[in-house]
Design an enzyme around this catalytic site. Structure first.
Site, PDB file in Angstrom:
ATOM      1  N   GLU A   3       1.337   2.506   9.523  1.00  0.00           N
ATOM      2  CA  GLU A   3       1.305   1.540   8.412  1.00  0.00           C
ATOM      3  C   GLU A   3      -0.078   0.915   8.450  1.00  0.00           C
ATOM      4  O   GLU A   3      -0.415   0.171   9.363  1.00  0.00           O
ATOM      5  CB  GLU A   3       2.410   0.492   8.581  1.00  0.00           C
ATOM      6  CG  GLU A   3       2.651  -0.313   7.309  1.00  0.00           C
ATOM      7  CD  GLU A   3       1.859  -1.604   7.278  1.00  0.00           C
ATOM      8  OE1 GLU A   3       0.754  -1.580   6.688  1.00  0.00           O
ATOM      9  OE2 GLU A   3       2.325  -2.606   7.819  1.00  0.00           O
TER      10      GLU A   3
ATOM     11  N   CYS B  76      -0.480  -7.192   4.882  1.00  0.00           N
ATOM     12  CA  CYS B  76      -0.687  -5.874   4.266  1.00  0.00           C
ATOM     13  C   CYS B  76      -0.036  -5.807   2.890  1.00  0.00           C
ATOM     14  O   CYS B  76      -0.549  -5.150   1.989  1.00  0.00           O
ATOM     15  CB  CYS B  76      -0.102  -4.792   5.162  1.00  0.00           C
ATOM     16  SG  CYS B  76      -0.836  -4.729   6.808  1.00  0.00           S
TER      17      CYS B  76
END
Length: 458
Positions: free
Chosen positions: A232, A266
């Site tokens: 990720e 994020c």
């Protein structure tokens, strides 16, 4: 980066830690491997009992843990405490659901493959290296550790260098709940030492949340050793506002989307594409809301968001904004670094951002938003997909046809309609393109690090 706790509100070093020696690293790998041999033979019920006890410990210590997180990376005490409680909730979720997610399945009628009995088992694979970031220093780790341990795997935690005390807390949490010693030890090592760890045969896979460069390095080392990875790697998530949206509600959410965790998320919205019919109203409300935020002491309840976590992080934000302004971007609010100690940076909104500017494509890990006027849905989708990243998205419309198109055509791991992007234990989380691959959380996440084993019986 030194292994140290550095107060983001002052920039002062509070505590330093010596990296583990090669012998200490070896001892922790051996302990994780030995713990796997034990853990793989336990039942779901036993692991669930240990996981719930660890969750109880975390919940009881939520205030203490929140203070530690705030000290190390600067988020507000309220958000740090929420993170601790959310982590405990996720631990209980996987204690409750892991057995159902990993119950053996019969994919087809055994007779169709010439068998009397047929099953697919979901068995653990061993030690998984977890390379974790500082922005959600507890949640990011728990959302891997809870499903991994419930599946019967063990983990090795290589946490970010600026949250060593949170890392050490996590390194003991699961054992305190009852898991075998070595189930989730912490490695205090420099970043350069991560990739070589994957040469060790006892480490069977790796998961990483971090930068594209870090993900590429770990994936390369894992690929060379034929080991699976889940990555990720961040995002430049979009926030699309169309004419049918509730503009006041969208603008209010837009502020939260950009300044939560000081913009160091994020899945925080970073690129705002607003239909021309509502652009002026939305932008006025959004800028007003951003300008009204307060950055300051994260322990003060009046503070909207605290400092950035590191001096380097603030310099990166300053460089991106400076490059954009130098090339013609318009500052609608913020954009000026405050004087004084600490790594503070104000909520900032830029317009007239073009592809010539670094900010157009690079992820800005701070409270900086770029607003763009679009003429229609087609342009909004085209610009949304004009990115190297594809983590998630937030779209605001009440038109069913627009919702269908956005859900289908946005190239990302998630589309959130009339709400903020978020992560939930029962919902898969992850991205595409440079945002990485694989999924965390839910049944999809717990099955990333298992052996789907076919058992065929004549």
């Amino acid at each position: 980066m030194a292994l140290a706790t550095i107060d983001p509100t002052t920039g002062k070093v509070l505590k330093e830690f010596a990296p583990h020696t090669p012998a200490e690293v070896e001892a922790r790998i051996a302990a994780a491997d030995a713990a796997f041999r034990t853990l793989a033979g336990t039942t779901f019920a036993q692991r669930a009992d240990w996981m719930r006890r660890a969750a109880d410990i975390l919940e009881a210590e939520a205030d203490e843990v929140a203070d530690l997180i705030t000290t190390e990376m600067g988020k507000t005490l309220a958000s740090a405490r929420y993170e601790a409680l959310k982590s405990a909730t996720a631990m209980r979720f996987f204690a409750d659901h892991a057995e159902r997610y990993l119950t053996p399945e019969r994919p087809v009628d055994p007779a169709t493959v010439g068998a009397a009995e047929l099953a697919v088992r979901f068995d653990p694979i061993g030690v998984v290296l977890a390379v974790m970031p500082w922005n959600y220093p507890l949640w990011q780790c728990v959302r891997f550790a809870a499903p991994a341990l419930m599946a019967g795997n063990t983990g090795l935690l290589k946490h970010a260098s600026n949250v060593p005390q949170t890392a050490l807390y996590l390194g003991g949490l699961f054992e305190r709940g009852g898991f075998p010693a070595g189930s989730f030890p912490t490695l205090l090592v420099e970043a350069a030492e991560v990739a070589p760890l994957l040469d060790d045969w006892r480490i069977r896979a790796a998961t990483l949340t971090g930068s594209v460069a870090a993900g590429a390095a770990v994936a390369e080392a894992a690929g060379r050793n034929i080991k699976k990875t889940v990555l990720e790697l961040g995002g430049t998530d979009v926030f699309i506002v169309l004419p049918s949206a509730d503009i006041a509600r969208a603008a209010e959410a837009a502020v939260t989307a950009r300044v939560q965790n000081s913009g160091q998320s994020c899945i925080a919205a970073k690129r705002y594409y607003v239909h021309t019919d509502v652009y002026d109203e939305f932008t006025a409300r959004f800028v007003e809301g951003m300008a009204a935020t307060t950055t300051g002491d994260p322990r003060d309840e009046a503070t909207t968001f605290g400092p950035l976590a590191t001096g380097r992080g603030r310099r990166d934000v300053e460089a991106l904004v400076g490059d954009a302004v130098a090339k013609g971007a318009t500052v609608l609010t913020g954009g000026v670094t405050p004087q004084g100690p600490g790594f503070f940076y104000p909520a900032t909104v830029l317009a007239d951002v073009t592809p010539a500017m670094r900010l157009y494509r690079e992820e800005c890990f701070g409270p900086v938003a770029c607003v763009h006027r679009v003429t229609d849905l087609d342009e909004a989708i085209r610009l949304a997909n004009d990115s190297d990243f594809g983590l998630s998205s937030s779209v605001w419309t009440t038109e069913p046809g627009e919702i269908d198109r956005l859900a289908h055509e946005i190239d990302a791991g998630g589309v959130f309609v009339n709400g903020l992007t978020a992560s939930f234990p029962g919902v898969p989380f992850g991205g595409v393109k440079d945002s990485g691959y694989g999924r965390e959380l839910s049944a999809f996440g717990i099955r990333e690090f298992i052996n789907a084993k076919t058992v065929w019986q004549a």
